[in-house]
Write a protein that holds these residues in place. Structure first.
Motif, mmCIF file in Angstrom:
data_model
loop_
_atom_site.group_PDB
_atom_site.id
_atom_site.type_symbol
_atom_site.label_atom_id
_atom_site.label_comp_id
_atom_site.label_asym_id
_atom_site.label_seq_id
_atom_site.Cartn_x
_atom_site.Cartn_y
_atom_site.Cartn_z
ATOM 1 N N GLY A 103 46.978 27.227 61.452
ATOM 2 C CA GLY A 103 46.175 27.855 60.711
ATOM 3 C C GLY A 103 46.850 29.110 60.371
ATOM 4 N N VAL A 104 46.176 29.919 59.397
ATOM 5 C CA VAL A 104 46.588 31.190 59.124
ATOM 6 C C VAL A 104 45.715 32.430 59.687
ATOM 7 C CG1 VAL A 104 47.071 32.775 57.065
ATOM 8 C CG2 VAL A 104 47.323 30.466 56.842
ATOM 9 N N VAL A 105 46.481 33.485 60.357
ATOM 10 C CA VAL A 105 45.925 34.687 60.998
ATOM 11 C C VAL A 105 46.273 35.833 60.347
ATOM 12 C CG1 VAL A 105 45.529 35.640 63.318
ATOM 13 C CG2 VAL A 105 46.026 33.360 63.186
ATOM 14 N N ALA A 106 45.214 36.678 60.104
ATOM 15 C CA ALA A 106 45.635 37.874 59.340
ATOM 16 C C ALA A 106 44.902 39.269 60.436
ATOM 17 C CB ALA A 106 44.931 38.108 58.071
ATOM 18 N N ILE A 123 44.384 55.481 69.400
ATOM 19 C CA ILE A 123 42.887 54.845 69.313
ATOM 20 C C ILE A 123 42.649 54.570 68.014
ATOM 21 C CG2 ILE A 123 41.747 56.961 69.134
ATOM 22 C CD1 ILE A 123 39.720 55.764 70.999
ATOM 23 N N GLY A 124 41.943 53.405 67.773
ATOM 24 C CA GLY A 124 41.730 53.118 66.438
ATOM 25 C C GLY A 124 41.035 51.754 66.358
ATOM 26 N N PRO A 125 40.096 51.260 65.062
ATOM 27 C CA PRO A 125 39.659 50.163 64.935
ATOM 28 C C PRO A 125 40.628 49.131 64.774
ATOM 29 C CG PRO A 125 39.440 51.362 62.951
ATOM 30 C CD PRO A 125 39.980 52.212 63.986
ATOM 31 N N ARG A 126 40.139 47.641 64.929
ATOM 32 C CA ARG A 126 41.078 46.583 64.664
ATOM 33 C C ARG A 126 40.221 45.545 64.244
ATOM 34 N NH1 ARG A 126 43.556 46.043 70.772
ATOM 35 N NH2 ARG A 126 41.464 45.316 71.588
ATOM 36 N N ALA A 127 40.786 44.598 63.470
ATOM 37 C CA ALA A 127 40.138 43.119 63.103
ATOM 38 C C ALA A 127 40.978 42.235 62.743
ATOM 39 C CB ALA A 127 39.084 43.500 61.842
ATOM 40 N N THR A 128 40.445 40.836 62.839
ATOM 41 C CA THR A 128 41.436 39.712 62.654
ATOM 42 C C THR A 128 40.456 38.785 61.762
ATOM 43 O OG1 THR A 128 42.653 39.838 64.978
ATOM 44 C CG2 THR A 128 42.595 37.744 63.841
ATOM 45 N N LEU A 129 41.306 38.191 60.884
ATOM 46 C CA LEU A 129 40.557 37.091 60.049
ATOM 47 C C LEU A 129 41.408 35.825 60.297
ATOM 48 C CD1 LEU A 129 40.175 38.847 56.632
ATOM 49 C CD2 LEU A 129 38.600 38.727 58.402
ATOM 50 N N SER A 157 34.094 27.296 60.403
ATOM 51 C CA SER A 157 34.706 27.542 59.189
ATOM 52 C C SER A 157 35.528 28.581 59.289
ATOM 53 C CB SER A 157 33.876 27.575 58.166
ATOM 54 O OG SER A 157 32.681 28.746 58.423
ATOM 55 N N GLY A 158 36.542 29.064 58.496
ATOM 56 C CA GLY A 158 37.024 30.248 58.392
ATOM 57 C C GLY A 158 36.398 31.465 57.971
ATOM 58 N N GLY A 159 37.096 32.779 58.614
ATOM 59 C CA GLY A 159 36.498 33.978 58.262
ATOM 60 C C GLY A 159 36.893 34.943 59.182
ATOM 61 N N LEU A 160 35.751 35.856 59.723
ATOM 62 C CA LEU A 160 36.156 37.110 60.585
ATOM 63 C C LEU A 160 36.218 36.478 61.836
ATOM 64 C CD1 LEU A 160 36.411 40.043 61.170
ATOM 65 C CD2 LEU A 160 33.889 40.141 61.402
ATOM 66 N N LEU A 161 37.358 36.519 62.386
ATOM 67 C CA LEU A 161 37.558 36.121 63.928
ATOM 68 C C LEU A 161 36.987 36.911 65.086
ATOM 69 C CD1 LEU A 161 38.679 33.911 65.978
ATOM 70 C CD2 LEU A 161 40.837 35.008 65.849
ATOM 71 N N SER A 162 37.279 38.272 64.718
ATOM 72 C CA SER A 162 37.136 39.356 65.732
ATOM 73 C C SER A 162 37.195 40.496 65.261
ATOM 74 C CB SER A 162 37.860 39.362 67.358
ATOM 75 O OG SER A 162 39.051 39.504 66.851
ATOM 76 N N TYR A 163 36.465 41.798 65.757
ATOM 77 C CA TYR A 163 36.698 43.099 65.209
ATOM 78 C C TYR A 163 36.172 43.871 66.515
ATOM 79 C CZ TYR A 163 31.632 42.643 64.972
ATOM 80 O OH TYR A 163 29.989 42.359 65.463
ATOM 81 N N GLY A 164 36.843 45.107 66.556
ATOM 82 C CA GLY A 164 36.737 46.232 67.669
ATOM 83 C C GLY A 164 37.542 47.044 67.785
ATOM 84 N N VAL A 165 37.784 47.667 68.862
ATOM 85 C CA VAL A 165 38.447 49.084 68.794
ATOM 86 C C VAL A 165 39.553 48.746 69.855
ATOM 87 C CG1 VAL A 165 36.681 50.081 70.255
ATOM 88 C CG2 VAL A 165 38.346 51.571 69.093
ATOM 89 N N GLY A 166 40.717 49.421 69.940
ATOM 90 C CA GLY A 166 41.755 49.444 70.942
ATOM 91 C C GLY A 166 42.187 50.709 71.079
ATOM 92 N N GLY A 167 42.637 51.036 72.412
ATOM 93 C CA GLY A 167 43.304 52.522 72.878
ATOM 94 C C GLY A 167 44.541 52.112 73.647
ATOM 95 N N THR A 168 45.223 52.987 73.518
ATOM 96 C CA THR A 168 46.340 53.176 74.422
ATOM 97 C C THR A 168 46.486 54.718 75.119
ATOM 98 O OG1 THR A 168 48.395 53.370 73.155
ATOM 99 C CG2 THR A 168 47.722 51.180 73.847
ATOM 100 N N VAL A 169 47.007 54.903 76.477
ATOM 101 C CA VAL A 169 47.453 56.175 76.711
ATOM 102 C C VAL A 169 48.898 55.935 77.503
ATOM 103 C CG1 VAL A 169 46.802 58.131 78.296
ATOM 104 C CG2 VAL A 169 44.969 56.925 77.021
ATOM 105 N N ILE A 170 49.762 56.834 77.043
ATOM 106 C CA ILE A 170 51.063 56.627 77.395
ATOM 107 C C ILE A 170 51.457 58.137 78.080
ATOM 108 C CG2 ILE A 170 53.425 56.147 76.907
ATOM 109 C CD1 ILE A 170 52.296 54.897 74.430
ATOM 110 N N ARG A 171 51.864 57.987 79.589
ATOM 111 C CA ARG A 171 52.403 59.174 80.267
ATOM 112 C C ARG A 171 53.553 58.894 80.657
ATOM 113 N NH1 ARG A 171 51.487 64.488 81.083
ATOM 114 N NH2 ARG A 171 52.378 65.043 83.152
ATOM 115 N N PRO A 172 54.668 59.660 79.945
ATOM 116 C CA PRO A 172 55.830 59.541 80.496
ATOM 117 C C PRO A 172 56.090 60.194 81.814
ATOM 118 C CG PRO A 172 55.583 60.673 78.201
ATOM 119 C CD PRO A 172 54.183 60.636 78.850
ATOM 120 N N LEU A 173 57.178 59.534 82.612
ATOM 121 C CA LEU A 173 57.306 59.806 83.791
ATOM 122 C C LEU A 173 58.586 60.892 83.879
ATOM 123 C CD1 LEU A 173 56.284 56.862 85.992
ATOM 124 C CD2 LEU A 173 54.914 58.721 85.542
ATOM 125 N N ASN A 174 59.468 60.299 83.069
ATOM 126 C CA ASN A 174 60.857 60.996 82.734
ATOM 127 C C ASN A 174 61.258 60.773 81.750
ATOM 128 O OD1 ASN A 174 62.148 58.452 83.577
ATOM 129 N ND2 ASN A 174 61.869 59.045 85.575
#
Length: 219
Positions: A103-106, A123-129, A157-174
């Motif tokens: 299949g095809v994924v976007a 942080i921000g929204p995301r979606a997959t077709l 059938s094809g179409g919107l697979l998922s939608y949501g929001v994701g985030g990361t917090v990166i804390r450098p140690l050195n």
């Protein structure tokens, strides 16, 4: 709830070539004025009906996939376009599968980056077709699978697979190591969410939470 340990080795060469399991293997053929674009290949791991799906599962698996058979790993080949403007980043990827699915994924996402001292927050929204072939592979139920699993047949059938929001917090140690906290809340679209696999044995809304440790080698 399930717990997995996921290895993440990342290789970058002069902001031109990049390689990792989450981001795939790609080439920044265009890389100027905040734009990046180029070819991309990603590996999608297979699905094991006995282990509950993830090849990196440590504990917390389920028998929800029993009777549906295994799905082989797939290589997805395509391209990406990314634009950065100040603290904002938008990215679109389109890939076609070979192997486990054809299949095809976007994927599309928008992220905002902020800094709090040394800590970096994204942080921000995301979606997959996805095309019908993709959704049928992972959420469709044919006659044989129906008899083996007890779930009613389902053709997606094809179409919107998922939608949501994701985030990361990166804390450098050195200068060479950091700890990353990542989380996401996603909901399956109607085509996948209406599958009896999800209605009777799963959930349309999925929450993920993870913690990672990274160390940088300069070669």
């Amino acid at each position: 709830m399930a717990l997995s340990i996921f290895p993440d080795l990342r290789i970058n060469y002069k902001d031109t070539i990049f390689a990792s399991i989450p981001d795939g293997l790609g080439w920044n053929g265009v890389n100027r004025d905040g734009w990046k674009a180029g070819p991309l290949a990603k590996l999608r791991f297979g699905r094991d009906e006995e282990r509950g799906g993830s090849p990196f599962l440590i504990t917390g698996g389920s028998d929800a996939l029993r009777g549906l058979g295994d799905v082989d790993a797939a290589v997805e080949v395509g391209g990406f376009v990314e634009k950065r403007a100040g603290p904002w980043r938008g990215r679109i990827e389109v890939r076609r599968g070979f192997g486990g699915h054809d299949g095809v994924v976007a994927d599309g996402s928008v992220a905002y980056q902020a800094r709090r001292g040394r800590t970096i927050i994204n942080i921000g929204p995301r979606a997959t077709l996805a095309s019908r072939e993709y959704i049928e592979t992972y959420f469709g139920i044919d006659a044989l699978q129906s008899r083996r699993s007890g779930l009613r047949p389902y053709s997606a059938s094809g179409g919107l697979l998922s939608y949501g929001v994701g985030g990361t917090v990166i804390r450098p140690l050195n200068r060479r190591s950091a700890i990353t906290l990542f989380t996401g809340l996603d909901r399956l679209g109607q085509n996948a969410g209406d599958s009896p696999l999800i209605r009777e044995r799963g959930r349309r809304t999925q929450f993920t939470l993870g913690l990672g440790y990274g160390f940088s080698f300069n070669l």
